[in-house]
Write an enzyme that holds these catalytic residues in place. Sequence first.
Site, PDB file in Angstrom:
ATOM      1  N   TYR A  28       6.603 -20.636 113.857  1.00  0.00           N
ATOM      2  CA  TYR A  28       6.825 -19.193 113.941  1.00  0.00           C
ATOM      3  C   TYR A  28       7.869 -18.722 112.927  1.00  0.00           C
ATOM      4  O   TYR A  28       7.686 -17.703 112.269  1.00  0.00           O
ATOM      5  CB  TYR A  28       7.239 -18.805 115.356  1.00  0.00           C
ATOM      6  CG  TYR A  28       7.147 -17.327 115.637  1.00  0.00           C
ATOM      7  CD1 TYR A  28       5.955 -16.748 116.069  1.00  0.00           C
ATOM      8  CD2 TYR A  28       8.255 -16.486 115.489  1.00  0.00           C
ATOM      9  CE1 TYR A  28       5.853 -15.390 116.320  1.00  0.00           C
ATOM     10  CE2 TYR A  28       8.175 -15.127 115.742  1.00  0.00           C
ATOM     11  CZ  TYR A  28       6.970 -14.584 116.154  1.00  0.00           C
ATOM     12  OH  TYR A  28       6.886 -13.233 116.404  1.00  0.00           O
ATOM     13  N   PRO A  83      -3.509 -11.480 112.912  1.00  0.00           N
ATOM     14  CA  PRO A  83      -2.094 -11.086 112.958  1.00  0.00           C
ATOM     15  C   PRO A  83      -1.272 -11.810 114.005  1.00  0.00           C
ATOM     16  O   PRO A  83      -0.043 -11.711 113.992  1.00  0.00           O
ATOM     17  CB  PRO A  83      -2.161  -9.581 113.251  1.00  0.00           C
ATOM     18  CG  PRO A  83      -3.490  -9.368 113.901  1.00  0.00           C
ATOM     19  CD  PRO A  83      -4.403 -10.375 113.285  1.00  0.00           C
ATOM     20  N   LYS A  85       1.737 -14.054 110.134  1.00  0.00           N
ATOM     21  CA  LYS A  85       1.785 -14.904 108.946  1.00  0.00           C
ATOM     22  C   LYS A  85       1.226 -14.254 107.682  1.00  0.00           C
ATOM     23  O   LYS A  85       1.412 -14.795 106.587  1.00  0.00           O
ATOM     24  CB  LYS A  85       1.021 -16.213 109.210  1.00  0.00           C
ATOM     25  CG  LYS A  85       1.694 -17.106 110.236  1.00  0.00           C
ATOM     26  CD  LYS A  85       3.094 -17.463 109.801  1.00  0.00           C
ATOM     27  CE  LYS A  85       3.904 -18.106 110.899  1.00  0.00           C
ATOM     28  NZ  LYS A  85       5.341 -18.064 110.639  1.00  0.00           N
ATOM     29  N   HIS A 139      15.898 -11.432 114.894  1.00  0.00           N
ATOM     30  CA  HIS A 139      15.486 -11.909 116.215  1.00  0.00           C
ATOM     31  C   HIS A 139      15.684 -13.417 116.333  1.00  0.00           C
ATOM     32  O   HIS A 139      15.189 -14.183 115.510  1.00  0.00           O
ATOM     33  CB  HIS A 139      14.024 -11.562 116.472  1.00  0.00           C
ATOM     34  CG  HIS A 139      13.808 -10.117 116.816  1.00  0.00           C
ATOM     35  ND1 HIS A 139      12.625  -9.643 117.343  1.00  0.00           N
ATOM     36  CD2 HIS A 139      14.646  -9.055 116.722  1.00  0.00           C
ATOM     37  CE1 HIS A 139      12.734  -8.340 117.553  1.00  0.00           C
ATOM     38  NE2 HIS A 139      13.941  -7.968 117.168  1.00  0.00           N
ATOM     39  N   TYR A 197       4.467 -11.424 123.591  1.00  0.00           N
ATOM     40  CA  TYR A 197       3.050 -11.736 123.463  1.00  0.00           C
ATOM     41  C   TYR A 197       2.498 -11.953 124.871  1.00  0.00           C
ATOM     42  O   TYR A 197       3.054 -12.739 125.638  1.00  0.00           O
ATOM     43  CB  TYR A 197       2.847 -13.010 122.635  1.00  0.00           C
ATOM     44  CG  TYR A 197       3.215 -12.876 121.174  1.00  0.00           C
ATOM     45  CD1 TYR A 197       2.242 -12.614 120.213  1.00  0.00           C
ATOM     46  CD2 TYR A 197       4.536 -13.024 120.738  1.00  0.00           C
ATOM     47  CE1 TYR A 197       2.563 -12.503 118.868  1.00  0.00           C
ATOM     48  CE2 TYR A 197       4.867 -12.912 119.395  1.00  0.00           C
ATOM     49  CZ  TYR A 197       3.872 -12.647 118.467  1.00  0.00           C
ATOM     50  OH  TYR A 197       4.202 -12.534 117.140  1.00  0.00           O
TER      51      TYR A 197
END
Length: 390
Positions: free
Chosen positions: A385, A293, A297, A72, A201
């Site tokens: 990220y 979550p 990580k 991704h 998200y």
Amino acid sequence: MRTQVGIIGAGPSGLLLGQLLHTYGIEAVILERKNPDYVLSRIRAGVLEQGMVDLLDEAGVGRRLHQEALVHDGFEIAFSGRRHRIDLKHSTGGRTVTVYGQTEVTRDLMEARKAAGLTTIYEAADITLHDFDGERPRVRYFKDGVSQELACDFITGCDGFHGVARQSAPANALQTYERVYPFGWLGVLSDTPPVSPELIYVNHDRGFALCSMRSAHRSRYYVQCPLSDDVGEWSDDRFWDELKQRLGPETAGHLVTGASIEKSIAPLRSFVAEPMRFGRLFLAGDAAHIVPPTGAKGLNLAASDVYYLSRALREFYDEGSKSGIDAYSANALRRVWKAERFSWWMTSILHRFPDSDAFTQRIQTAELDYLVSSKAATTSLAENYVGLPY
């Protein structure tokens, strides 16, 4: 039985450490209290940082990942009825994340360990750790009702939050830090195509939601829910209806629903135990720290622990140096706390808290708006990220 490193726990962190040590010529025996099927039945996340992918390649278990995983370049954040894409590759100079389920990582490591003829003792009961404050640590356990002992140079606790390793550390030497969040994630796994090719998200008045996937044909979805909810109260229809409301009509129009093949509610917690070394006992992964979550990580932090520890042990056996071992806890914790901060921040800006008032919600929206409109803010998000360097 005698070995150089005794590893408690056959989850991905214990297996990855064992495989790396094998490639360095260091002997390790893994003890696991459950059976292999139980270990593989644990449904967990699967967004891997490049650092973890590199470690899996180094351990010689990356072939299937590179064949089947999804790479991704970005992900999306949705709020105030709109979706905004975070371009990870552009913001970080070409870095990406890889979607590959934790179950698959565990399976690949298990198969590699078996193929190499390495020793993993499953269903090891009543494990106790002894003499790790000296130079001859021992692990005692029962196998098939018979008492056994493993003598080793070092013990590594990769046995999770409830495992014996951290519980064995001297209470007066252990400092813990914790934040428990007042909500959980209701997760559903389904054999349906993902609603989007990248993760979404969602910040919504009804609560957080996440659209994720395990493959091009298997999806993982989450909605924020009260901790008091019973998963049995959530029928598939109720879950899909709630998810659609949080996604909004445009995204929901592309959602393919189906029967759930797994459904559970996970509490959210931030937790750190310091230090991560007690004499010749080391903690790694969930035995030392937990992150919510949000931001994916948990598994990646376990991998960074393994990175620091595997290299420290190789330095000890190859060069006779203790410098890496002495620095392990400090090195690991520096990265742990940065990941804890990021996971806490992501959780804070995306979820609805029970005590949130109108002011707090406006601040949340303002921060999200700044995040997607500022190059500096987007770069900071993207760098964290994809994973900070080891």
